[in-house]
Design a protein around this motif. Structure first.
Motif, short mmCIF file in Angstrom:
data_model
loop_
_atom_site.label_atom_id
_atom_site.label_comp_id
_atom_site.label_asym_id
_atom_site.label_seq_id
_atom_site.Cartn_x
_atom_site.Cartn_y
_atom_site.Cartn_z
N LYS A 1 0.67 -1.15 -0.09
CA LYS A 1 0.08 0.04 0.03
C LYS A 1 0.93 1.25 0.02
N GLU A 2 1.92 1.43 0.68
CA GLU A 2 2.66 2.41 0.75
C GLU A 2 3.93 2.15 1.65
N VAL A 3 5.01 2.96 1.56
CA VAL A 3 6.22 2.92 2.17
C VAL A 3 6.21 4.26 3.12
N ILE A 4 6.72 4.11 4.43
CA ILE A 4 6.77 5.29 4.97
C ILE A 4 8.22 5.31 5.46
N LEU A 5 9.15 6.29 5.22
CA LEU A 5 10.32 6.51 5.72
C LEU A 5 10.40 7.56 7.01
N GLU A 6 10.61 6.80 8.15
CA GLU A 6 10.48 7.85 9.47
C GLU A 6 11.43 7.31 10.29
N ASP A 7 11.97 8.47 11.02
CA ASP A 7 12.89 8.14 11.97
C ASP A 7 13.60 7.03 11.94
N LYS A 8 14.58 7.39 10.87
CA LYS A 8 15.73 6.22 10.22
C LYS A 8 15.01 4.84 10.29
N SER A 9 13.84 4.58 10.19
CA SER A 9 13.31 3.51 9.88
C SER A 9 12.53 3.34 8.57
N ILE A 10 12.16 2.05 7.84
CA ILE A 10 11.61 1.96 6.82
C ILE A 10 10.18 0.98 7.31
N TYR A 11 8.91 1.63 7.06
CA TYR A 11 7.80 0.87 7.14
C TYR A 11 7.20 0.39 5.79
N MET A 12 6.85 -0.87 5.53
CA MET A 12 6.23 -1.31 4.37
C MET A 12 4.87 -1.62 4.73
N VAL A 13 3.73 -1.02 4.11
CA VAL A 13 2.55 -1.19 4.81
C VAL A 13 1.77 -2.23 3.64
N PHE A 14 1.69 -3.25 4.04
CA PHE A 14 0.95 -4.47 2.77
C PHE A 14 -0.70 -4.62 3.38
N ASP A 15 -1.26 -5.00 2.24
CA ASP A 15 -2.55 -5.64 2.62
C ASP A 15 -2.48 -6.79 3.43
N TYR A 16 -3.49 -6.76 4.24
CA TYR A 16 -3.34 -7.97 5.50
C TYR A 16 -3.82 -8.98 4.92
N ALA A 17 -3.04 -10.22 5.06
CA ALA A 17 -3.68 -11.68 4.85
C ALA A 17 -3.83 -12.35 6.36
N GLU A 18 -4.96 -13.18 6.53
CA GLU A 18 -4.93 -13.72 7.31
C GLU A 18 -4.36 -14.92 7.72
N HIS A 19 -4.18 -15.57 6.63
CA HIS A 19 -3.61 -17.13 6.91
C HIS A 19 -2.10 -17.03 5.89
N ASP A 20 -1.54 -18.12 6.09
CA ASP A 20 -0.43 -18.59 5.21
C ASP A 20 -0.36 -19.88 4.95
N PHE A 21 0.38 -20.50 4.20
CA PHE A 21 0.36 -22.03 4.00
C PHE A 21 1.07 -22.85 5.13
N LEU A 22 1.83 -21.97 5.69
CA LEU A 22 2.36 -22.92 7.03
C LEU A 22 1.58 -23.13 8.06
N GLN A 23 0.71 -22.20 8.07
CA GLN A 23 -0.50 -22.19 9.23
C GLN A 23 -1.60 -23.22 8.83
N VAL A 24 -1.75 -23.22 7.49
CA VAL A 24 -2.67 -24.37 7.18
C VAL A 24 -2.24 -25.60 7.46
#
Lengths: 468, 430
Positions: B110-133
């Motif tokens: 969704k976006e990338v926020i560069l703030e206070d010497k850190s990088i935040y990548m904002v992704f769409d959320y996914a509830e599950h993953d293959f490992l969890q299944v």
């Protein structure tokens, strides 16, 4: 993505119109004595990037990417409120990573300090602290909106053309034999992203090299912001066909019998010709011929069936008037650049891989339809470009018949445009901006933070407003 | 003109005005998102679940903002002080690639926020993953994943991978933990941190990263020391993931030989044996290029094995077309390995049951894995967040989606570095 330019951030967000480019310089215009200096600064900064890139041993494509980053950054910011040298270093640093050839940050800092402290720049204040560059990288990536994948005309050039005598499709990357200027270096195959994707042009090595160099040169202007890369590549091919003497001669002989539609050489038809009145069937795809002549040279090229250069250009399915416009802008860049004097401190000049020389030498050639025709258009474009053409350009271009007249390096006001001079211009702009900032906050009405713009007190403002 | 103070500032810090302008315009992570909890960590940094505060994001109901996963890259530290040291190559890669791509089966940035010497990548959320299944079926349900689900997950995975491959991106780190599924059953390929463009590279692929792909999913040509490789390495990994979905455990669970002190890549003897035990020892007939592989002589010294894939599939895939499909994904010769486009056309997907757009469509509620557990961050300096809310989806089944964070680490290969001793286990729940 890599193949689909049309889905790329480059296409979707970063091809802008001229008004946006002009708007981006609005604040700088308030602080510069002569608007034309900004055009010279555009050349100057590109040369800086090139010099630092060479020092860092970056490949040509990485340097090109760094330059595009730089131009994009200054679509949003002003020279006068930033430190372009720090921005340049950050652009090189990020471009190296974006093109998968990363460099240690401390190398970038030390090389930038070395390059920029040279006499021609005289910048002694480049921060030695790597965290300053890293901080700038953050702001830069943010201002670039994280769009770090850049398409360059080089790729189009190599998909459209191949070196005479080389195997079709080899593209230069395979043989690992890389020439000066990195012609074809690292170019993979890959489809064209527009048109039918068919047909390639076999070019004399010199012509291909020249097209490559012309592309290098386009980064000294805002062209990379204004036009998609494939159009810039085609414009470079078009110019190379005309500027490269053997190729031009070949085309002239082909098109001489009154084919006035061949725009590039249309006015050349007065020249003597030996060409067949009924030209031999020209080949659109040169596939067969190149296989037949693996050891082709300039001489036996004459014995081939001629390629249909004009037909090839026509088959590209792009707007030829637009190509002509871009070509004219490239020429107007050379015209401007010709008045900028930059001595290389070492023998390995950043201009080694430029086609500027061929352009300038061609100007003196009589009987070249190109010279007179294009010089006139050069001024035309230049005028529309920034409204900042000085009168002596128009004058010299107007006298097209005296094509051999060299451009004056010294302007009519006696100013010689050199790096030292431009650095001074830059520092003065910055100081002017700061004076205004200080004045505004001093008056206590700084809270509003903008809108009305700074009250510039120098003579420029009047001139700018009058011009605009 | 300038007073002395301003003048010296202009000399020493010419970017000051620029920074002030930029910082004033900056919208912080905190102002845009409410951090709901900690999801997982890896060598790259940490992932949080967050809710958008933006009105535009509230999806019409005016209340709940959209849910996101925020990946915060590990900041570089010099001692205890966080300092700017330059954005890592893998962050640049992941950001640059994600900005260019858009596909139903690839996680959207969704976006990338560069703030206070850190990088935040904002992704769409996914509830599950293959490992969890896989864990849900092996630990809680103690049953195989139904064929329709197996096919749907594989089909969508291949569909996303086809997109990446047609855009000349190699993922290079496909494994169950990196393949996400939304609550509506859509597969999303995630984590492009190792991914790379293969189109007109200026550097050979080998030059940048000596080791790619977590060992269990690593293709034989990589294990044999190939310097040149291609999309086929991802297709091998798809085969491994499919086999793991079918059998609920990694099919080639070898021990990784670690890099020696000179960072030379060692011969991965155990992993190759694990592969040979199922697929047999490759010969020059089925893989002509094998004799040119750097590790060929080492390989020759291993015991000889017969191919047992058919038997392996009998109890696990239970379909002749399924066996053929896996056989082709496990072709030793990368040239013969099934590419994504052909894989999607394979007969296995034509046979009943056919794959569904919602991979969970055929499942009863209890068969769907529980929601992702979030915990309070045990490294509070990383991201300030409110007290952990009572978990709304009381999954409650002991050991269900358990230790997803620690599992992520377990299969996290190549890792080390980030996980500090102790502490991290807190992410586990029961």
């Amino acid at each position: 993505m890599a193949t689909d330019f049309w889905a790329s951030s480059h296409h979707k967000r970063w091809v802008v119109d001229r008004a946006s480019v002009k708007r981006a310089r609005a604040e700088d215009l308030l602080y510069v004595d002569d608007p034309e200096y900004l055009d010279f600064l555009a050349i100057f900064f590109a040369n800086c990037i090139s010099r630092l890139g060479k020092k860092l041993q970056l490949r040509q494509r990485v340097i090109a990417t760094a330059t595009v980053f730089f131009r994009r950054f200054y679509l949003k910011n002003s020279y006068c409120e930033t430190d372009p040298f720090l921005v340049i270093a950050a652009c090189c640093y990020v471009a190296a990573k974006a093109e998968e050839s990363p460099l240690p940050i401390k190398n970038v800092v030390s090389d930038a300090r070395f390059v920029f402290s040279q006499e021609m720049y005289g910048i002694k204040t480049f921060p030695s602290d790597t965290s300053k560059l890293a901080e700038m990288e953050f702001y830069l990536v943010d201002d670039l909106e994280c769009d770090l994948t850049i398409f360059h005309p080089y790729r189009t050039l190599m998909t459209l053309c191949y070196k005479e005598g080389s195997n079709v499709g080899a593209g230069g990357g395979a043989d690992g034999n890389i020439e000066a200027g990195e012609l074809g270096a690292g170019i993979d195959d890959g489809q064209r992203y527009w048109g039918t994707g068919e047909g390639r042009l076999e070019l004399h090595e010199g012509a291909l090299q020249m097209a490559w160099f012309i592309i290098n040169d386009t980064y000294r202007s805002d062209l990379c912001l204004l036009y998609p890369p494939h159009l810039i590549a085609i414009a470079a091919i078009y110019l190379a066909l005309v500027l490269h003497t053997p190729t031009r001669t070949l085309i002239q002989s082909q098109t001489a019998p009154g084919s006035s539609s061949a725009s590039a050489t249309g006015s050349a038809c007065s020249g003597p010709t030996t060409a067949n009145p009924t030209p031999a069937p020209v080949r659109r795809s040169s596939r067969q011929a190149s296989n037949a002549s693996s050891s082709s040279s300039k001489k036996n090229q004459q014995h081939h069936q001629p390629q249909d250069f004009v037909g090839f250009m026509a088959s590209l399915n792009v707007s030829m008037p637009l190509i002509a416009t871009i070509a004219q802008e490239i020429i107007s860049l050379y015209t401007l650049w010709d008045r900028y004097k930059e001595d290389s401190p070492t023998s390995t000049s950043s201009l080694d891989s430029s086609a500027k020389g061929s352009f300038t030498s061609n100007q003196g050639r009589h009987n070249s339809p190109f010279t007179t025709g294009t010089k006139r258009s050069a001024t035309g474009t230049n005028t529309s470009r920034s409204g900042s053409v000085t009168t002596n350009v128009s004058a010299s271009a107007g006298t097209g018949s005296h094509a051999g007249t060299p451009m004056d390096i010294v302007r009519e006001d006696g100013v010689e445009i050199t790096p030292v001079f431009l650095v001074k211009v830059l520092l003065k702009m910055r100081e002017g901006k700061w004076t205004d900032l200080a004045a505004r906050s001093g008056l206590g009405e700084g809270g509003d933070g903008g809108g009305n713009g700074p009250r510039a007190v120098n003579k420029i403002l009047g001139r700018t407003q009058a011009a605009g | 003109m300038l007073d002395e103070w301003s003048s010296s500032l202009l000399q020493t810090d010419p970017m000051r005005a620029y920074r002030m302008k930029r910082d004033a315009a900056h919208r912080t992570v905190q102002s845009k998102y409410t951090i709901l909890g900690f999801i997982s960590s890896g060598t790259y940094g940490r992932v949080y679940k967050a809710q958008s505060r933006d009105d535009v994001d509230t999806g019409g109901d005016g209340k709940a903002g959209k849910i996101h996963a925020i990946k915060k890259f590990k900041p570089d530290k010099e001692g205890d002080v966080v300092a700017y040291t330059g954005i890592s190559q893998s962050a640049i890669r992941e950001i640059a690639l994600n900005r260019e791509i858009s596909h139903e089966n690839v996680v959207a940035l969704k976006e990338v926020i560069l703030e206070d010497k850190s990088i935040y990548m904002v992704f769409d959320y996914a509830e599950h993953d293959f490992l969890q299944v896989i864990h849900h079926y092996s630990q809680t349900l103690r049953a195989q994943i139904p064929p329709a689900v197996l096919k749907s997950l594989t089909y969508q995975l291949l569909n996303g991978l086809l997109y990446l491959h047609t855009t000349h991106i190699l993922h290079r780190d496909l494994k169950p933990a990196n393949i996400l599924i939304t609550s509506s059953g859509t597969v999303k390929i995630g984590d492009l941190g190792l991914a790379r463009l293969t189109h007109s590279p200026l550097q050979p692929l080998f030059a940048g990263d000596k080791v790619v792909v977590t060992i269990w999913y690593r293709a034989p040509e990589l294990l044999m020391g190939a310097k040149h490789y291609n999309k086929a390495i991802d297709c091998w990994a798809v085969g491994c993931v499919l086999a793991e979905l079918a059998s609920l455990r990694p099919i080639f669970k070898g021990e990784e030989a670690k890099l020696d002190s000179k960072k030379n890549v060692p011969f991965q003897r155990d992993q190759l044996i694990k592969i040979f035990e199922v697929l047999g020892t490759p010969d020059e007939r089925e893989w002509p290029g094998i004799k040119d592989m750097p590790e060929y002589n080492n390989m020759k010294r291993l015991d000889h094995f017969q191919n047992h894939l058919q038997e392996w599939c009998n109890s696990r895939i239970r379909s002749s077309s399924g066996f053929d499909f896996l056989r082709q994904l496990f072709a030793y010769d990368p040239e013969n390995r099934l590419p994504c486009r052909e894989a999607l056309q394979h007969k296995w997907f034509q046979d009943e049951p056919k794959p569904t757009a919602n991979a969970f469509q055929t499942l009863a509620a209890h068969q769907i894995p529980p929601h992702r557990r979030i915990t309070q961050d045990d490294a509070p300096s990383m991201m300030p967040m409110p007290q952990v809310q009572p978990h709304p989806q009381g999954s409650g089944k002991p050991g269900s989606s358990a230790s997803f964070a620690s599992m992520t680490q377990l299969s996290g290969g190549g890792g080390g570095g980030y996980q500090t001793s102790g502490g991290r286990k807190k992410a586990r729940m029961g």
